[in-house]
Write a protein that holds these residues in place. Structure first.
Motif, PDB file in Angstrom:
ATOM      1  N   TYR A  32       0.876  -1.155   0.000  1.00  0.00           N
ATOM      2  CA  TYR A  32       0.000   0.000   0.000  1.00  0.00           C
ATOM      3  C   TYR A  32       0.920   1.214   0.000  1.00  0.00           C
ATOM      4  O   TYR A  32       1.707   1.387   0.919  1.00  0.00           O
ATOM      5  N   PHE A  34       1.946   5.404  -0.652  1.00  0.00           N
ATOM      6  CA  PHE A  34       1.458   6.764  -0.446  1.00  0.00           C
ATOM      7  C   PHE A  34       2.549   7.764  -0.854  1.00  0.00           C
ATOM      8  O   PHE A  34       3.736   7.485  -0.751  1.00  0.00           O
ATOM      9  N   TYR A  36       3.204  11.768   0.389  1.00  0.00           N
ATOM     10  CA  TYR A  36       2.812  12.895   1.226  1.00  0.00           C
ATOM     11  C   TYR A  36       3.698  14.091   0.880  1.00  0.00           C
ATOM     12  O   TYR A  36       4.850  13.940   0.471  1.00  0.00           O
ATOM     13  N   LYS A  49      -2.564   7.910  -3.133  1.00  0.00           N
ATOM     14  CA  LYS A  49      -2.291   6.591  -2.582  1.00  0.00           C
ATOM     15  C   LYS A  49      -2.647   5.520  -3.609  1.00  0.00           C
ATOM     16  O   LYS A  49      -3.469   5.733  -4.494  1.00  0.00           O
TER      17      LYS A  49
ATOM     18  N   GLY B  99      -4.063  -1.054   5.461  1.00  0.00           N
ATOM     19  CA  GLY B  99      -2.967  -0.482   4.706  1.00  0.00           C
ATOM     20  C   GLY B  99      -3.333   0.650   3.784  1.00  0.00           C
ATOM     21  O   GLY B  99      -2.523   1.520   3.531  1.00  0.00           O
ATOM     22  N   GLY B 100      -4.550   0.692   3.286  1.00  0.00           N
ATOM     23  CA  GLY B 100      -4.865   1.718   2.315  1.00  0.00           C
ATOM     24  C   GLY B 100      -5.426   2.985   2.900  1.00  0.00           C
ATOM     25  O   GLY B 100      -5.953   3.820   2.188  1.00  0.00           O
TER      26      GLY B 100
END
Lengths: 114, 114
Positions: A32, A34, A36, A49, B99-100
């Motif tokens: 997973y 991401f 930021y 994400k 996780g997401g």
């Protein structure tokens, strides 16, 4: 062990130029992922994400990222950078669904030239 | 909604002093976490909580204590501050640990230990 690598500590681009920030991860299963952004003196804000589906994900502020399993990468892109995009960018991975641990990369600081 | 709030914004301690960094969220999030951010090292997880009364250690827990008596609050305690704890501390929360899920970050506390 899981890890996230952002190979570029600093990147400088001219306003209006395209941008690509690199992120590589090490994780056995589907991660997973991401991105930021952190403006000076601020907390972190989620840009986008990925955890399933289309490997090209769209985020806020005109950013997108592409998940490439074969390269273990999740690079962030923007076609035309604005001066307000100057900030520090962090890639992060969550260790699968149901986990509570997130691993962050060391960050890439973006400078935008007028 | 105020989101995630942290107090104080700045703090200077002497070696051996104790203090508590406060973190509160008003989004009814179950998951809360503490990170420290050091130059060139990104964010590292100190402790996290998956609900009131439940906490666990992250990557760098030594020297820090946490407790979670309510859903809203997740204080971080330094029992005997050391110069190595000079850092910027971020609290984050999310509605779940999957996780997401996006984490929402507070503005940070900049701590200096002399």
């Amino acid at each position: 062990a899981q890890s996230v690598t952002q190979p570029d500590i600093h990147i400088t681009v001219s306003e209006g130029a395209s941008l690509e920030l690199r992120c590589n991860y090490s994780y056995g299963a589907t991660p997973y992922l991401f991105w930021y952004v952190q403006s000076p003196g601020q907390g972190l804000q989620l840009l986008l994400k990925y955890f399933s589906g289309d490997t090209l994900v769209q985020g806020i502020k005109g950013f997108e990222a592409e998940f490439k399993r074969s390269q273990s990468s999740f690079n962030l892109r923007k076609p035309s950078v604005h001066w307000s995009d100057a900030a520090e960018y962090f890639c992060a991975v969550a260790q699968g669904s149901g986990t509570y641990k997130y691993i962050f990369g060391t960050g890439t600081r973006l400078k935008v030239l007028a | 909604n105020a989101g995630v709030t942290q107090t104080p914004k700045f703090q200077v301690l002497k070696t051996g002093q104790s203090m508590t960094l406060q973190c509160a969220q008003d989004m009814n999030h179950e998951y809360m976490s503490w990170y420290r951010q050091d130059p060139g090292m990104g964010l590292r997880l100190i402790h996290y909580s998956v609900g009131a009364g439940i906490t666990d250690q992250g990557e760098v827990p030594n020297g820090y204590n946490v407790s979670r008596s309510t859903t809203e609050d997740f204080p971080l305690r330094l029992l005997s501050a050391a110069p190595s704890q000079t850092s910027v501390y971020f609290c984050a929360s999310s509605y779940g640990g999957a996780g997401g899920v996006e984490q929402f970050f507070g503005p940070g506390t900049r701590l200096t230990v002399l």
